[in-house]
Motif scaffolding. Structure first.
Motif: not given
Length: 252
Positions: A54-59, A61-66, A126-133
């Motif tokens: 799930l985290l790999s898929l989210a990353l 889709r988000s296109g985060l480079r770091s 990031t929005a992804l980081g907040a959702r992950f948390d």
């Protein structure tokens, strides 16, 4: 530039794979320390694989480079939550050592206040980081509520299921997806859930006190969700006022 983007993307994905590897290592350590049973091993492995996927898929889709330092802290916390999940699954056959269970859970709860500070100080929010948390928090509360329900009864499961019920309801009533205003009370209630459930799960308190702690946690959560739902409902029923209408009202 395309090569650099590909290289960065691979590095980001590698970090999620390392997280899954650390999760499996933790399961191995738990297995050697307490003799983790098949249920614990299976649940822990499913958690590790699901988190990685799930985290790999989210990353992707988000296109985060770091991946970012804050997400690394959250990933470490997710690893601890995976260990707690394995212990809870194993507890259906034999109770886990209290010190180990409390220790893993306490560290995971403490780190909950670290990743946000790291994100703000490093400018990597990031929005992804907040959702992950948020998802790691919610799953830990669910797992703890399952464990406590074995001694207090199934009503405790409402604590862990409430957030997922809210998400499911939002698919039926889209107005529940509207953004909520910041609230210190909401944050306080959310933070106390893990602490209160850990107290109830520790076995350090007498039964009456354990029951009271869990009941207070549930009551506070019902109040918090109820308040937010009422605010969202009232907001959804309010017709937006245009600038022209505001000017007419002022002129009149």
């Amino acid at each position: 530039m395309a090569l650099n983007n590909t290289y960065d993307a691979r590095l980001v994905q590698q970090e999620t794979a390392v997280g899954a590897g650390v999760q499996i290592l933790l399961l191995a350590l738990l297995g050697s320390a307490i003799g983790l049973g098949p249920a614990g091993w299976l649940t822990g492995l499913v958690f590790a694989i699901a988190t990685w996927a799930l985290l790999s898929l989210a990353l992707h889709r988000s296109g985060l480079r770091s991946f970012g330092p804050a997400n690394r802290v959250t990933l470490g916390r997710a690893t601890l939550v995976g260990g707690v999940t394995a212990l809870v699954a194993d507890s259906f056959q034999s109770s886990p050592p209290v010190t180990l269970f409390v220790g893993l859970t306490a560290v995971a709860l403490i780190l909950d206040g670290v990743d946000g500070k790291v994100a703000r100080r490093t400018g990597t929010s990031t929005a992804l980081g907040a959702r992950f948390d948020m998802e790691v928090d919610a799953f830990l509360i669910l797992v703890l509520s399952v464990y406590v329900s074995m001694s207090l009864g199934p009503w405790v499961l409402l604590i862990g299921a409430m957030r997922y019920g809210f998400v499911a309801a939002a698919r039926v009533w889209p107005w529940l997806n509207a953004p909520l205003p910041p609230s210190t009370a909401r944050k306080t209630v959310a933070a106390m859930q893990g602490v209160f459930l850990l107290l109830a799960a520790s076995g350090y308190l007498p039964y009456a006190a354990t029951f009271a702690v869990a009941a207070v946690a549930l009551a506070a959560l019902v109040w918090s969700f109820g308040r937010d739902i009422m605010w969202l409902y009232r907001t959804s029923r309010t017709e937006p006022v245009s600038v022209a209408e505001v000017r007419e009202l002022v002129a009149s």
